[in-house]
Design an enzyme around this catalytic site. Structure first.
Site, PDB file in Angstrom:
ATOM      1  N   HIS A  63       0.974  -1.156   0.028  1.00  0.00           N
ATOM      2  CA  HIS A  63       0.128  -0.129   0.118  1.00  0.00           C
ATOM      3  C   HIS A  63       0.782   1.169  -0.032  1.00  0.00           C
ATOM      4  O   HIS A  63       0.556   2.246  -0.958  1.00  0.00           O
ATOM      5  CB  HIS A  63      -0.813  -0.057   1.120  1.00  0.00           C
ATOM      6  CG  HIS A  63      -1.904  -1.135   1.416  1.00  0.00           C
ATOM      7  ND1 HIS A  63      -2.181  -2.002   2.493  1.00  0.00           N
ATOM      8  CD2 HIS A  63      -2.818  -1.375   0.136  1.00  0.00           C
ATOM      9  CE1 HIS A  63      -3.096  -2.591   2.340  1.00  0.00           C
ATOM     10  NE2 HIS A  63      -3.471  -2.465   0.914  1.00  0.00           N
ATOM     11  N   LYS A  75     -16.477  -7.194   6.644  1.00  0.00           N
ATOM     12  CA  LYS A  75     -15.425  -7.390   6.975  1.00  0.00           C
ATOM     13  C   LYS A  75     -15.530  -7.040   8.646  1.00  0.00           C
ATOM     14  O   LYS A  75     -15.683  -6.237   8.807  1.00  0.00           O
ATOM     15  CB  LYS A  75     -14.122  -7.009   6.590  1.00  0.00           C
ATOM     16  CG  LYS A  75     -13.803  -7.287   5.134  1.00  0.00           C
ATOM     17  CD  LYS A  75     -12.499  -7.028   4.568  1.00  0.00           C
ATOM     18  CE  LYS A  75     -12.479  -7.195   3.012  1.00  0.00           C
ATOM     19  NZ  LYS A  75     -11.081  -6.360   2.554  1.00  0.00           N
ATOM     20  N   ARG A 120      -1.527  -6.658  -7.785  1.00  0.00           N
ATOM     21  CA  ARG A 120      -0.693  -7.800  -7.431  1.00  0.00           C
ATOM     22  C   ARG A 120      -0.754  -8.879  -8.326  1.00  0.00           C
ATOM     23  O   ARG A 120       0.535  -9.457  -8.715  1.00  0.00           O
ATOM     24  CB  ARG A 120      -0.783  -8.327  -6.246  1.00  0.00           C
ATOM     25  CG  ARG A 120      -0.589  -7.342  -4.883  1.00  0.00           C
ATOM     26  CD  ARG A 120      -1.048  -7.916  -3.727  1.00  0.00           C
ATOM     27  NE  ARG A 120      -2.367  -8.240  -3.649  1.00  0.00           N
ATOM     28  CZ  ARG A 120      -3.158  -9.003  -2.715  1.00  0.00           C
ATOM     29  NH1 ARG A 120      -2.311  -9.480  -1.763  1.00  0.00           N
ATOM     30  NH2 ARG A 120      -4.446  -9.106  -2.973  1.00  0.00           N
ATOM     31  N   SER A 135      -2.908  -7.916   3.374  1.00  0.00           N
ATOM     32  CA  SER A 135      -3.372  -7.519   4.847  1.00  0.00           C
ATOM     33  C   SER A 135      -3.811  -8.937   5.441  1.00  0.00           C
ATOM     34  O   SER A 135      -3.764  -9.250   6.670  1.00  0.00           O
ATOM     35  CB  SER A 135      -4.522  -6.388   4.936  1.00  0.00           C
ATOM     36  OG  SER A 135      -3.899  -5.320   4.264  1.00  0.00           O
TER      37      SER A 135
END
Length: 158
Positions: free
Chosen positions: A18, A42, A91, A129
């Site tokens: 990030h 979440k 990614r 994360s």
């Protein structure tokens, strides 16, 4: 006109990946707004207020980067702050598929919002994360994956 990019995420926690996207984005845009959102699907590991404090300190001295929090739709928040660009990191192809769908939805909500994707630096591509949370949850040291010391927020981890 000032070119403002919004970099939204749950940042639970904020990773070196990030950080890399923000710093690279800061070279492309007049301002990068790093916005910590609450993902209703979440359960957070690190409270938003603690992540906000750490991230704000992290970008002190960077005049064109600011950290904030938001609730609601990303595209609407972008409109509220005058952001014309949505900054995202990719990614892998899985990220691309997910981000492409989100970009289309954001564009539907806010026709003036252009998504800009930066490919993650290869040495950071394996970091996520969720992996960091899992390593930490089982007692592993995660400091090499984040741009701050985890001990700065350890007392608030749930």
């Amino acid at each position: 006109m000032k070119r403002i990019a919004l970099f939204p995420g749950s940042f639970d926690p904020f990773t070196n990946g990030h950080y890399d996207v923000v710093m690279r984005g800061a070279k492309l845009f007049d301002e990068v707004v790093v916005a910590i959102g609450n993902n209703s699907s979440k359960q957070r590991y690190i409270p938003v207020d603690r992540m906000f404090e750490v991230m704000t300190r992290l970008f002190e001295g960077q005049p064109n980067i600011r950290v904030t929090t938001f609730k609601g739709l990303t595209a609407e928040f972008a409109r509220e702050i005058g952001a014309q660009f949505l900054l995202r990191g990719l990614r892998n192809t899985t990220d691309f598929e997910y981000e492409n769908t989100i970009a289309q939805a954001n564009r539907h909500v806010n026709h003036d919002l252009e998504s800009v994707f930066l490919i993650t630096a290869p040495h950071l591509a394996a970091i996520s994360s969720s992996i960091i949370r899992e390593i930490h949850r089982f007692g592993g040291n995660v400091d090499e994956f984040i741009p701050f010391r985890f001990s700065e927020i350890a007392d608030s981890v749930g």
